[in-house]
Design a protein around this motif. Structure first.
Motif, PDB file in Angstrom:
ATOM      1  N   TYR A   1       0.831  -1.193   0.000  1.00  0.00           N
ATOM      2  CA  TYR A   1       0.000   0.000   0.000  1.00  0.00           C
ATOM      3  C   TYR A   1       0.868   1.246   0.000  1.00  0.00           C
ATOM      4  N   PRO A   2       0.473   2.278  -0.735  1.00  0.00           N
ATOM      5  CA  PRO A   2       1.292   3.488  -0.767  1.00  0.00           C
ATOM      6  C   PRO A   2       1.261   4.210   0.583  1.00  0.00           C
TER       7      PRO A   2
ATOM      8  N   LEU B   1       3.828  10.649   0.521  1.00  0.00           N
ATOM      9  CA  LEU B   1       4.873  11.103  -0.387  1.00  0.00           C
ATOM     10  C   LEU B   1       5.619  12.226   0.310  1.00  0.00           C
ATOM     11  N   SER B   2       6.912  12.142   0.374  1.00  0.00           N
ATOM     12  CA  SER B   2       7.676  13.180   1.064  1.00  0.00           C
ATOM     13  C   SER B   2       8.466  13.994   0.056  1.00  0.00           C
ATOM     14  N   ILE B   3       8.312  15.289   0.143  1.00  0.00           N
ATOM     15  CA  ILE B   3       9.102  16.228  -0.639  1.00  0.00           C
ATOM     16  C   ILE B   3       9.773  17.137   0.375  1.00  0.00           C
ATOM     17  N   GLY B   4      11.044  16.902   0.566  1.00  0.00           N
ATOM     18  CA  GLY B   4      11.749  17.600   1.628  1.00  0.00           C
ATOM     19  C   GLY B   4      11.262  17.076   2.966  1.00  0.00           C
ATOM     20  N   ASP B   5      10.798  17.964   3.816  1.00  0.00           N
ATOM     21  CA  ASP B   5      10.248  17.579   5.114  1.00  0.00           C
ATOM     22  C   ASP B   5       8.732  17.680   5.151  1.00  0.00           C
ATOM     23  N   VAL B   6       8.119  17.821   3.985  1.00  0.00           N
ATOM     24  CA  VAL B   6       6.669  17.954   3.907  1.00  0.00           C
ATOM     25  C   VAL B   6       6.099  16.642   3.386  1.00  0.00           C
ATOM     26  N   TYR B   7       5.100  16.127   4.083  1.00  0.00           N
ATOM     27  CA  TYR B   7       4.462  14.863   3.693  1.00  0.00           C
ATOM     28  C   TYR B   7       3.119  15.139   3.023  1.00  0.00           C
ATOM     29  N   PHE B   8       2.888  14.482   1.893  1.00  0.00           N
ATOM     30  CA  PHE B   8       1.643  14.628   1.151  1.00  0.00           C
ATOM     31  C   PHE B   8       0.939  13.284   1.072  1.00  0.00           C
ATOM     32  N   SER B   9      -0.366  13.338   1.010  1.00  0.00           N
ATOM     33  CA  SER B   9      -1.163  12.133   0.843  1.00  0.00           C
ATOM     34  C   SER B   9      -1.003  11.604  -0.587  1.00  0.00           C
ATOM     35  N   PRO B  10      -1.023  10.290  -0.775  1.00  0.00           N
ATOM     36  CA  PRO B  10      -0.967   9.765  -2.141  1.00  0.00           C
ATOM     37  C   PRO B  10      -2.193  10.176  -2.958  1.00  0.00           C
ATOM     38  N   MET B  11      -3.275  10.512  -2.288  1.00  0.00           N
ATOM     39  CA  MET B  11      -4.482  10.969  -2.993  1.00  0.00           C
ATOM     40  C   MET B  11      -4.211  12.275  -3.742  1.00  0.00           C
ATOM     41  N   LEU B  12      -3.293  13.090  -3.238  1.00  0.00           N
ATOM     42  CA  LEU B  12      -2.942  14.338  -3.919  1.00  0.00           C
ATOM     43  C   LEU B  12      -2.358  14.045  -5.298  1.00  0.00           C
TER      44      LEU B  12
ATOM     45  N   VAL C   1     -13.405  12.512 -12.097  1.00  0.00           N
ATOM     46  CA  VAL C   1     -13.729  11.471 -11.113  1.00  0.00           C
ATOM     47  C   VAL C   1     -13.524  10.088 -11.720  1.00  0.00           C
ATOM     48  N   LEU C   2     -13.891   9.919 -12.977  1.00  0.00           N
ATOM     49  CA  LEU C   2     -13.670   8.640 -13.651  1.00  0.00           C
ATOM     50  C   LEU C   2     -12.181   8.295 -13.706  1.00  0.00           C
ATOM     51  N   TYR C   3     -11.359   9.275 -14.060  1.00  0.00           N
ATOM     52  CA  TYR C   3      -9.916   9.037 -14.062  1.00  0.00           C
ATOM     53  C   TYR C   3      -9.390   8.755 -12.661  1.00  0.00           C
ATOM     54  N   MET C   4      -9.921   9.423 -11.651  1.00  0.00           N
ATOM     55  CA  MET C   4      -9.488   9.156 -10.278  1.00  0.00           C
ATOM     56  C   MET C   4      -9.779   7.720  -9.882  1.00  0.00           C
ATOM     57  N   VAL C   5     -10.951   7.236 -10.219  1.00  0.00           N
ATOM     58  CA  VAL C   5     -11.311   5.857  -9.887  1.00  0.00           C
ATOM     59  C   VAL C   5     -10.419   4.872 -10.640  1.00  0.00           C
ATOM     60  N   LEU C   6     -10.168   5.144 -11.919  1.00  0.00           N
ATOM     61  CA  LEU C   6      -9.334   4.238 -12.713  1.00  0.00           C
ATOM     62  C   LEU C   6      -7.883   4.238 -12.239  1.00  0.00           C
ATOM     63  N   ILE C   7      -7.342   5.406 -11.922  1.00  0.00           N
ATOM     64  CA  ILE C   7      -5.967   5.473 -11.411  1.00  0.00           C
ATOM     65  C   ILE C   7      -5.873   4.763 -10.078  1.00  0.00           C
ATOM     66  N   ASP C   8      -6.876   4.960  -9.238  1.00  0.00           N
ATOM     67  CA  ASP C   8      -6.869   4.315  -7.922  1.00  0.00           C
ATOM     68  C   ASP C   8      -7.019   2.801  -8.048  1.00  0.00           C
TER      69      ASP C   8
ATOM     70  N   PHE D   1      -6.250   0.790 -10.748  1.00  0.00           N
ATOM     71  CA  PHE D   1      -5.267   0.038 -11.522  1.00  0.00           C
ATOM     72  C   PHE D   1      -3.820   0.460 -11.340  1.00  0.00           C
ATOM     73  N   TRP D   2      -3.563   1.653 -10.790  1.00  0.00           N
ATOM     74  CA  TRP D   2      -2.181   2.106 -10.751  1.00  0.00           C
ATOM     75  C   TRP D   2      -1.703   2.369  -9.334  1.00  0.00           C
ATOM     76  N   ILE D   3      -2.275   3.332  -8.659  1.00  0.00           N
ATOM     77  CA  ILE D   3      -1.904   3.673  -7.279  1.00  0.00           C
ATOM     78  C   ILE D   3      -3.024   3.178  -6.391  1.00  0.00           C
ATOM     79  N   LYS D   4      -2.841   2.048  -5.802  1.00  0.00           N
ATOM     80  CA  LYS D   4      -3.909   1.419  -5.004  1.00  0.00           C
ATOM     81  C   LYS D   4      -3.864   1.907  -3.553  1.00  0.00           C
ATOM     82  N   PHE D   5      -5.038   2.195  -3.019  1.00  0.00           N
ATOM     83  CA  PHE D   5      -5.114   2.615  -1.609  1.00  0.00           C
ATOM     84  C   PHE D   5      -5.545   1.477  -0.750  1.00  0.00           C
TER      85      PHE D   5
END
Length: 71
Positions: free
Chosen positions: A5-6, A9-20, A58-65, A67-71
């Motif tokens: 599971y993802p 995501l860290s960029i420097g010292d800032v953490y982002f959600s994979p949903m971003l 929204v359709l692309y969000m569902v498809l990416i979630d 088949f590619w980046i699974k939560f």
């Protein structure tokens, strides 16, 4: 063994959600799709283009979630 599971995501010292990342990729893909629809003039048959943009995003969000980046 790594976690399948993802995680954040860290960029420097800032953490982002994979949903971003999913939202940004879906926004770019929906923008490209809308540009193609405008180029081939299919968008003139659409009643409300902003709603169609959001629904494509929204359709692309569902498809990416799914088949590619699974939560």
């Amino acid at each position: 063994m790594t976690n399948p599971y993802p995680h954040e995501l860290s960029i420097g010292d800032v953490y982002f959600s994979p949903m971003l990342l999913v939202v940004v990729l879906a926004f770019l893909a929906a923008g490209i799709t809308v540009l193609i629809l405008n180029k081939i003039k299919l968008s003139r048959y659409i009643f409300s283009p902003p709603y169609v943009f959001v629904s494509i995003m929204v359709l692309y969000m569902v498809l990416i979630d799914a088949f590619w980046i699974k939560f």
